[in-house]
Scaffold this motif. Structure first.
Motif, PDB file in Angstrom:
ATOM      1  N   LYS A 205      22.898  36.498 -50.628  1.00 49.45           N
ATOM      2  CA  LYS A 205      21.566  37.061 -50.846  1.00 49.45           C
ATOM      3  C   LYS A 205      21.287  38.240 -49.923  1.00 49.45           C
ATOM      4  CE  LYS A 205      19.599  33.015 -50.314  1.00 49.45           C
ATOM      5  NZ  LYS A 205      20.865  32.218 -50.174  1.00 49.45           N
ATOM      6  N   LEU A 206      21.971  38.296 -48.789  1.00 47.46           N
ATOM      7  CA  LEU A 206      21.809  39.446 -47.909  1.00 47.46           C
ATOM      8  C   LEU A 206      22.314  40.715 -48.583  1.00 47.46           C
ATOM      9  CD1 LEU A 206      22.900  37.857 -44.518  1.00 47.46           C
ATOM     10  CD2 LEU A 206      20.602  38.669 -45.103  1.00 47.46           C
ATOM     11  N   TYR A 207      23.407  40.621 -49.314  1.00 46.06           N
ATOM     12  CA  TYR A 207      23.876  41.801 -50.032  1.00 46.06           C
ATOM     13  C   TYR A 207      22.965  42.117 -51.213  1.00 46.06           C
ATOM     14  CZ  TYR A 207      26.797  45.402 -51.950  1.00 46.06           C
ATOM     15  OH  TYR A 207      27.245  46.624 -52.406  1.00 46.06           O
ATOM     16  N   SER A 208      22.453  41.089 -51.884  1.00 39.56           N
ATOM     17  CA  SER A 208      21.513  41.314 -52.976  1.00 39.56           C
ATOM     18  C   SER A 208      20.258  42.021 -52.485  1.00 39.56           C
ATOM     19  CB  SER A 208      21.142  39.982 -53.646  1.00 39.56           C
ATOM     20  OG  SER A 208      22.262  39.401 -54.279  1.00 39.56           O
ATOM     21  N   GLU A 209      19.769  41.629 -51.322  1.00 39.10           N
ATOM     22  CA  GLU A 209      18.628  42.325 -50.718  1.00 39.10           C
ATOM     23  C   GLU A 209      18.991  43.769 -50.379  1.00 39.10           C
ATOM     24  OE1 GLU A 209      15.743  39.709 -48.088  1.00 39.10           O
ATOM     25  OE2 GLU A 209      17.806  39.408 -47.475  1.00 39.10           O
ATOM     26  N   ASN A 210      20.146  43.942 -49.772  1.00 34.79           N
ATOM     27  CA  ASN A 210      20.579  45.278 -49.362  1.00 34.79           C
ATOM     28  C   ASN A 210      20.612  46.240 -50.540  1.00 34.79           C
ATOM     29  OD1 ASN A 210      23.165  47.170 -49.216  1.00 34.79           O
ATOM     30  ND2 ASN A 210      22.393  46.941 -47.129  1.00 34.79           N
ATOM     31  N   ALA A 211      21.119  45.777 -51.677  1.00 37.39           N
ATOM     32  CA  ALA A 211      21.216  46.630 -52.855  1.00 37.39           C
ATOM     33  C   ALA A 211      19.855  46.954 -53.440  1.00 37.39           C
ATOM     34  CB  ALA A 211      22.097  45.963 -53.911  1.00 37.39           C
ATOM     35  N   ARG A 212      18.831  46.168 -53.096  1.00 36.11           N
ATOM     36  CA  ARG A 212      17.468  46.410 -53.574  1.00 36.11           C
ATOM     37  C   ARG A 212      16.603  47.126 -52.541  1.00 36.11           C
ATOM     38  NH1 ARG A 212      19.510  42.069 -56.102  1.00 36.11           N
ATOM     39  NH2 ARG A 212      18.792  41.552 -58.209  1.00 36.11           N
ATOM     40  N   ASP A 213      17.164  47.391 -51.387  1.00 35.11           N
ATOM     41  CA  ASP A 213      16.433  48.048 -50.307  1.00 35.11           C
ATOM     42  C   ASP A 213      16.480  49.546 -50.568  1.00 35.11           C
ATOM     43  OD1 ASP A 213      15.610  49.235 -47.939  1.00 35.11           O
ATOM     44  OD2 ASP A 213      16.528  47.699 -46.679  1.00 35.11           O
ATOM     45  N   SER A 214      15.410  50.078 -51.144  1.00 39.95           N
ATOM     46  CA  SER A 214      15.440  51.434 -51.667  1.00 39.95           C
ATOM     47  C   SER A 214      15.266  52.512 -50.604  1.00 39.95           C
ATOM     48  CB  SER A 214      14.360  51.594 -52.739  1.00 39.95           C
ATOM     49  OG  SER A 214      13.072  51.335 -52.203  1.00 39.95           O
ATOM     50  N   TYR A 215      14.995  52.143 -49.363  1.00 41.95           N
ATOM     51  CA  TYR A 215      14.779  53.198 -48.372  1.00 41.95           C
ATOM     52  C   TYR A 215      15.743  53.150 -47.197  1.00 41.95           C
ATOM     53  CZ  TYR A 215      12.257  50.157 -45.026  1.00 41.95           C
ATOM     54  OH  TYR A 215      11.911  49.197 -44.128  1.00 41.95           O
ATOM     55  N   HIS A 216      16.632  52.166 -47.133  1.00 40.77           N
ATOM     56  CA  HIS A 216      17.556  52.125 -46.001  1.00 40.77           C
ATOM     57  C   HIS A 216      18.644  53.190 -46.109  1.00 40.77           C
ATOM     58  CE1 HIS A 216      20.494  50.047 -48.609  1.00 40.77           C
ATOM     59  NE2 HIS A 216      21.385  50.329 -47.694  1.00 40.77           N
ATOM     60  N   GLY A 217      18.844  53.744 -47.337  1.00 40.07           N
ATOM     61  CA  GLY A 217      19.931  54.687 -47.545  1.00 40.07           C
ATOM     62  C   GLY A 217      19.895  55.881 -46.617  1.00 40.07           C
ATOM     63  N   GLY A 218      18.699  56.448 -46.410  1.00 39.79           N
ATOM     64  CA  GLY A 218      18.585  57.610 -45.550  1.00 39.79           C
ATOM     65  C   GLY A 218      18.511  57.271 -44.080  1.00 39.79           C
ATOM     66  N   LEU A 219      18.501  55.969 -43.737  1.00 34.93           N
ATOM     67  CA  LEU A 219      18.438  55.536 -42.347  1.00 34.93           C
ATOM     68  C   LEU A 219      19.773  54.987 -41.867  1.00 34.93           C
ATOM     69  CD1 LEU A 219      14.991  53.697 -42.545  1.00 34.93           C
ATOM     70  CD2 LEU A 219      15.436  55.954 -41.563  1.00 34.93           C
TER      71      LEU A 219
END
Length: 417
Positions: A205-219
């Motif tokens: 579920k941590l990876y599932s959350e990560n893939a839905r985290d729409s703003y971490h990409g630029g951080l």
């Protein structure tokens, strides 16, 4: 000496704050993991198995999983696709022990029970005994001892399966918008150009959350803003379906005014100024979908991510292995009518994604450091209030956690929390 006792209950009461909290217990409790296998992966959800072009010919098969249940994706002599549990009906051994291949029949190595491409039992050694002795009784019916079958359907080239005969149709489970994006990124025949496998010491579920985290990409992924592929403030959207389970992130080509300097002023981390690539072809974007969308990340509950990052096209299959172990299988593809120049370009851009990709390698580390950070604190919860408490769609690229809250909304509905 007695084993240490734990006060952790087998299941939990969800925090009163609802989807804005995720109790760490859901990543740490083996009993919750077991319930997930029954309620989600063997329940009403549809799980991704693979691409139909991975089994293109009669007799082709692919070994995979639904949750942690071993499953075989198989194509019969009439071209029909089937899925069945990879567990012999005799003594429970794995029938298929290769990742993929082609065979006339699936034969269990233990006692040579043989099954056809739909999972039906077609051969049993010494069925009538030997020299008039032993064997099975006369009323032994091979039709009653086939492999456990799953219900199979597909959207474009993506094949899904469910254990639940009463589950909604695949089209209803995914919804029209999610099916529409699959049709977009697989708008004509495709072919596979490679695979990669990645193992995390962390909960699925941590990876599932990560893939839905729409703003971490630029951080987290500084390769994105450093080379202009993705920056905070770029135009785009984040669509979450009504169930909360599925998410589609779309990012459009940046305007010239959206500079790296503007990103750096707003960021707590700085992209390296003056960074350059020895081979700038890696950054070339060739418009091919008939729109201005540069990047899409589509997360389909529970087990697959569909990506278009520049010209890389791939699906990522999430495979739970234990409450603290996950495997991720990347399947890269190209369009069948692409010329060699485009295929070479996609192969070059694969360097950006995958287990060691310039962009994606940090995601695996993020999963592991989260699992390490809370492993002694099952009674605590994560805090998911960026952008408020909503789980709905956004018509902009913001700093909101709506898709993550949506994931927990869908998860709770299936788990009964």
């Amino acid at each position: 000496m007695n084993a240490p006792q734990t006060d952790m209950p087998p299941l939990l009461e969800w925090p009163t704050e609802g989807e804005t909290r995720a109790p760490y217990q859901v990543y740490l409790d083996p009993d919750i993991y077991q319930r997930e296998q029954e309620n989600i992966f063997r329940g009403r959800a549809w799980s991704f198995l693979g691409l139909d072009v991975e089994v293109p010919n009669p007799g082709d098969f692919k070994s995979t999983f639904v949750g942690d249940t071993p499953v075989v994706l198989s194509r019969d002599s009439d071209g029909k696709i089937h899925a069945f549990v990879n567990r012999c009906a005799h003594r429970g051994a794995l029938v298929c022990r290769q990742l993929n291949g082609n065979t006339d029949v699936h034969t269990c190595v233990y006692h040579q029970w043989a099954f056809d491409h739909s999972g039906e039992l077609v051969g049993v050694p010494f069925r009538r005994g030997l020299a008039g002795k032993g064997g099975y009784p006369k009323d032994f019916d091979m039709k009653e001892h086939g492999l456990q079958k799953l219900r199979v359907d597909q959207v474009q080239q993506m094949v899904f399966a469910t254990f639940d005969e009463n589950a909604p149709s695949l089209a209803d489970f995914l919804g029209e918008e999610m099916c529409g994006n699959i049709r977009r990124v697989m708008n004509r025949p495709i072919k596979v150009i490679g695979h990669a496998r990645q193992f995390f010491n962390g909960n699925w579920k941590l990876y599932s959350e990560n893939a839905r985290d729409s703003y971490h990409g630029g951080l987290l992924h500084l390769f994105y803003p450093t080379f202009g592929i993705y920056r905070q403030g770029q135009t785009g959207s984040v669509h979450v379906d009504d169930s909360g389970m599925h998410m589609l992130l779309q990012v459009h080509e940046p305007a010239e005014s959206q500079s790296i300097e503007a990103y750096q002023e707003a960021s707590s981390r700085k992209a390296e100024e003056g960074a350059s690539l020895a081979d700038p072809r890696l950054l070339e974007y060739r418009s091919e979908m008939g729109d201005s969308t540069l990047l899409t990340i589509q997360s389909l509950f529970p087990s697959v991510v569909v990506q278009q990052i520049s010209n890389t096209l791939a699906v990522r299959q999430i495979l739970p292995k234990a409450f603290d172990q996950t495997e991720l299988v990347w399947t890269y593809y190209t369009f069948a009518d692409d010329d060699q120049s485009m295929i070479d370009h996609r192969l070059l851009q694969i360097n950006m994604v995958g287990p060691a990709g310039f962009i994606s390698m940090e995601d695996g580390e993020a999963v592991e450091i989260c699992q390490q950070g809370f492993h002694r604190d099952a009674d605590k919860s994560s805090f998911i209030e960026m952008g408020g408490t909503d789980t709905g769609s956004l018509d902009y690229m913001g700093v909101d956690e709506n898709p993550i809250r949506g994931f927990w909304k869908g998860y709770r509905s299936l788990m009964g929390f």
